[in-house]
Design an enzyme around this catalytic site. Structure first.
Site, PDB file in Angstrom:
ATOM      1  N   LYS A 189     -25.015 -14.588 -68.017  1.00  0.00           N
ATOM      2  CA  LYS A 189     -24.622 -15.731 -68.843  1.00  0.00           C
ATOM      3  C   LYS A 189     -23.356 -16.393 -68.286  1.00  0.00           C
ATOM      4  O   LYS A 189     -22.576 -15.763 -67.574  1.00  0.00           O
ATOM      5  CB  LYS A 189     -24.482 -15.347 -70.306  1.00  0.00           C
TER       6      LYS A 189
ATOM      7  N   CYS B 223     -21.514 -28.180 -68.048  1.00  0.00           N
ATOM      8  CA  CYS B 223     -20.475 -27.879 -69.045  1.00  0.00           C
ATOM      9  C   CYS B 223     -19.804 -29.182 -69.460  1.00  0.00           C
ATOM     10  O   CYS B 223     -19.412 -29.965 -68.611  1.00  0.00           O
ATOM     11  CB  CYS B 223     -19.384 -26.985 -68.471  1.00  0.00           C
TER      12      CYS B 223
ATOM     13  N   SER C  31     -29.890 -17.820 -67.124  1.00  0.00           N
ATOM     14  CA  SER C  31     -28.561 -17.650 -67.709  1.00  0.00           C
ATOM     15  C   SER C  31     -28.541 -17.910 -69.220  1.00  0.00           C
ATOM     16  O   SER C  31     -29.151 -18.862 -69.709  1.00  0.00           O
ATOM     17  CB  SER C  31     -27.599 -18.613 -67.024  1.00  0.00           C
TER      18      SER C  31
ATOM     19  N   GLY D  58     -39.200 -23.689 -70.136  1.00  0.00           N
ATOM     20  CA  GLY D  58     -40.362 -23.369 -70.964  1.00  0.00           C
ATOM     21  C   GLY D  58     -41.373 -22.438 -70.318  1.00  0.00           C
ATOM     22  O   GLY D  58     -42.529 -22.422 -70.737  1.00  0.00           O
TER      23      GLY D  58
ATOM     24  N   ASN E 161     -23.570 -17.253 -63.132  1.00  0.00           N
ATOM     25  CA  ASN E 161     -23.554 -18.631 -63.626  1.00  0.00           C
ATOM     26  C   ASN E 161     -22.099 -19.012 -63.892  1.00  0.00           C
ATOM     27  O   ASN E 161     -21.417 -18.400 -64.708  1.00  0.00           O
ATOM     28  CB  ASN E 161     -24.402 -18.686 -64.914  1.00  0.00           C
TER      29      ASN E 161
ATOM     30  N   ASN F 221     -30.000 -24.745 -79.154  1.00  0.00           N
ATOM     31  CA  ASN F 221     -28.813 -23.887 -79.248  1.00  0.00           C
ATOM     32  C   ASN F 221     -27.553 -24.678 -78.981  1.00  0.00           C
ATOM     33  O   ASN F 221     -27.536 -25.626 -78.206  1.00  0.00           O
ATOM     34  CB  ASN F 221     -28.928 -22.680 -78.301  1.00  0.00           C
TER      35      ASN F 221
ATOM     36  N   THR G  47     -35.888 -18.871 -72.632  1.00  0.00           N
ATOM     37  CA  THR G  47     -36.202 -18.648 -74.043  1.00  0.00           C
ATOM     38  C   THR G  47     -37.278 -17.581 -74.250  1.00  0.00           C
ATOM     39  O   THR G  47     -37.261 -16.874 -75.262  1.00  0.00           O
ATOM     40  CB  THR G  47     -36.621 -20.003 -74.672  1.00  0.00           C
TER      41      THR G  47
ATOM     42  N   LEU H 265     -21.240 -21.634 -74.759  1.00  0.00           N
ATOM     43  CA  LEU H 265     -20.800 -20.818 -73.621  1.00  0.00           C
ATOM     44  C   LEU H 265     -19.736 -19.791 -73.994  1.00  0.00           C
ATOM     45  O   LEU H 265     -18.643 -19.756 -73.441  1.00  0.00           O
ATOM     46  CB  LEU H 265     -20.332 -21.732 -72.475  1.00  0.00           C
TER      47      LEU H 265
HETATM   48  C1  LIG Z   1     -29.170 -19.416 -76.091  1.00  0.00           C
HETATM   49  C2  LIG Z   1     -29.114 -20.056 -74.736  1.00  0.00           C
HETATM   50  C3  LIG Z   1     -27.957 -19.911 -73.954  1.00  0.00           C
HETATM   51  C4  LIG Z   1     -27.880 -20.505 -72.681  1.00  0.00           C
HETATM   52  N1  LIG Z   1     -26.742 -20.335 -71.930  1.00  0.00           N
HETATM   53  C5  LIG Z   1     -26.684 -20.875 -70.674  1.00  0.00           C
HETATM   54  C6  LIG Z   1     -25.554 -20.646 -69.837  1.00  0.00           C
HETATM   55  O1  LIG Z   1     -24.623 -19.904 -70.184  1.00  0.00           O
HETATM   56  N2  LIG Z   1     -25.523 -21.258 -68.620  1.00  0.00           N
HETATM   57  C7  LIG Z   1     -26.557 -22.051 -68.179  1.00  0.00           C
HETATM   58  O2  LIG Z   1     -26.500 -22.572 -67.056  1.00  0.00           O
HETATM   59  N3  LIG Z   1     -27.662 -22.243 -68.939  1.00  0.00           N
HETATM   60  C8  LIG Z   1     -27.747 -21.666 -70.154  1.00  0.00           C
HETATM   61  N4  LIG Z   1     -28.885 -21.852 -70.917  1.00  0.00           N
HETATM   62  C9  LIG Z   1     -30.023 -22.651 -70.377  1.00  0.00           C
HETATM   63  C10 LIG Z   1     -31.104 -21.738 -69.782  1.00  0.00           C
HETATM   64  O3  LIG Z   1     -30.618 -20.949 -68.721  1.00  0.00           O
HETATM   65  C11 LIG Z   1     -32.310 -22.585 -69.298  1.00  0.00           C
HETATM   66  O4  LIG Z   1     -31.871 -23.468 -68.284  1.00  0.00           O
HETATM   67  C12 LIG Z   1     -32.943 -23.396 -70.422  1.00  0.00           C
HETATM   68  O5  LIG Z   1     -32.972 -22.658 -71.620  1.00  0.00           O
HETATM   69  C13 LIG Z   1     -34.362 -23.859 -70.077  1.00  0.00           C
HETATM   70  O6  LIG Z   1     -35.215 -22.763 -69.799  1.00  0.00           O
HETATM   71  P1  LIG Z   1     -36.188 -22.093 -70.932  1.00  0.00           P
HETATM   72  O7  LIG Z   1     -36.972 -23.215 -71.542  1.00  0.00           O
HETATM   73  O8  LIG Z   1     -37.026 -21.122 -70.164  1.00  0.00           O
HETATM   74  O9  LIG Z   1     -35.292 -21.427 -71.916  1.00  0.00           O
HETATM   75  C14 LIG Z   1     -28.990 -21.266 -72.190  1.00  0.00           C
HETATM   76  C15 LIG Z   1     -30.156 -21.389 -72.978  1.00  0.00           C
HETATM   77  C16 LIG Z   1     -30.229 -20.795 -74.222  1.00  0.00           C
HETATM   78  C17 LIG Z   1     -31.510 -20.945 -75.030  1.00  0.00           C
END
Ligand SMILES: Cc1cc2nc3c(=O)[nH]c(=O)nc-3n(C[C@H](O)[C@H](O)[C@H](O)COP(=O)(O)O)c2cc1C
Length: 305
Positions: A45, A130, A21, A244, A99, A69, A266, A73
């Site tokens: 998202k 949130c 998401s 990650g 989500n 970041n 990411t 939301l």
């Molecule tokens: C720019 C950005 C926006 C995100 N928006 C949401 C979101 O709307 N809802 C949510 O549950 N997690 C959100 N996340 C968290 C990611 O879904 C994920 O849990 C987190 O980035 C860790 O995974 P990664 O290291 O692979 O990015 C967001 C992450 C990033 C970087």
């Protein structure tokens, strides 16, 4: 024939790779780059009931091995999502997971109640991280009682499976996971981002307008992996690993630790083809190790204690 399917109990995915998401838009933005039909699933998202602007800029800071970041939301709200996005997503043969966000418990319930009336959604992922849900500004993911109360309410309201997405910003993530399980969550996904900040020494000001943001990317992988392992050991519902994951190798670590599926976040910003490359790498690993069904790998960490 290699079998990459994974069964979460309430839904069978064609492979364990799901787009996370907030890093994959509403899914369709990625259709020019990859064939969305190849994915195990897409988490769109975060959706609040009404449209939201998000936080003021700057909202993104790159670190040596990750991203902070504070998007806050931003989103289009449930009505536009149901009218404009969902009909387009339904054309793809992949699991669509929404989500769900809320300022209060009731808002989460309103979002699922509204979306439950339409077709084309496989499950809801509750973003219990949130802020401002409680009067003290804390998010429910930080407190086992608030988690229990929110998950039970949403479970009562909706007919679809619920995946509760946990925050890593707690002392004991297993305690929160057990609360969500007891309240009826069908699965758990973890982790969301780690609370972080960055400072510009020249101006002595925070690099993010919001001061704090959430750290994601390769920097968090070892901690996320540890948490996924602990939660998978202590709960009986499916666990989805996040944090990650950039490669098939990273994804394998989470599966071996006990995750039934994984989400890629990411990495999508670095390479829009990351998800499909990870699926290919998982297939190659299974071929090279004579693994017929990828499910055989899940939770197979060998520990000599
Ligand atoms: C720019 C950005 C926006 C995100 N928006 C949401 C979101 O709307 N809802 C949510 O549950 N997690 C959100 N996340 C968290 C990611 O879904 C994920 O849990 C987190 O980035 C860790 O995974 P990664 O290291 O692979 O990015 C967001 C992450 C990033 C970087």
């Amino acid at each position: 024939m290699m079998d990459l399917t994974v069964d979460l109990g309430f839904i069978k995915l064609k492979n364990p790779v799901i787009a996370a998401s907030g890093t994959f838009g509403y899914g369709i933005e990625f259709s020019p780059f990859i064939d969305l039909n190849k994915l195990g699933g897409i988490v769109v998202k975060g959706l609040y009931f009404s449209p939201r602007e998000g936080n003021p800029p700057p909202r993104l800071v790159e670190t040596k091995s990750g991203l902070i970041n504070s998007i806050g939301l931003q989103g289009i709200g449930v009505r536009r999502f149901a009218e404009e996005i969902l009909p387009q997503l339904r054309r793809y043969d992949t699991a669509i997971i929404v989500n769900v966000c809320g300022q209060r418990e009731e808002e989460y319930a309103s979002v699922v109640d509204f979306l439950d009336k339409g077709e084309g959604i496989s499950a809801y992922e509750l973003n219990i991280s949130c802020p401002n849900v409680e009067k003290d500004g804390q998010c429910p993911a930080l407190n086992p009682k608030a988690t229990h109360s929110l998950v039970s309410l949403v479970k009562k309201t909706c007919s679809r499976p619920i995946i509760t997405k946990l925050s890593p910003n707690v002392t004991d993530i297993v305690e929160i996971a057990l609360s969500a399980q007891e309240a009826g969550s069908d699965a758990l996904s973890l982790v969301n981002t780690f609370l972080a900040m960055a400072i510009d020494p020249e101006t002595r000001t925070p690099r993010l307008a919001n001061i704090f943001g959430g750290l994601s990317g390769p920097a968090i992988k070892p901690i996320a992996l540890r948490m996924v392992y602990q939660v998978a050991q202590s709960t009986s519902i499916p666990v989805i690993g996040i944090g990650g994951i950039l490669s098939g190798h990273d994804a394998l670590e989470f599966l071996i630790a006990g995750a039934k599926a994984i989400e890629v976040g990411t990495a999508n910003f670095v390479d829009p083809e990351a998800t499909v490359k990870i699926i290919d790498e998982l297939r190659v690993y299974c071929q090279n190790h004579n693994i017929e069904r990828i499910e055989e790998l899940i939770g197979t960490l060998k520990v000599n204690l």
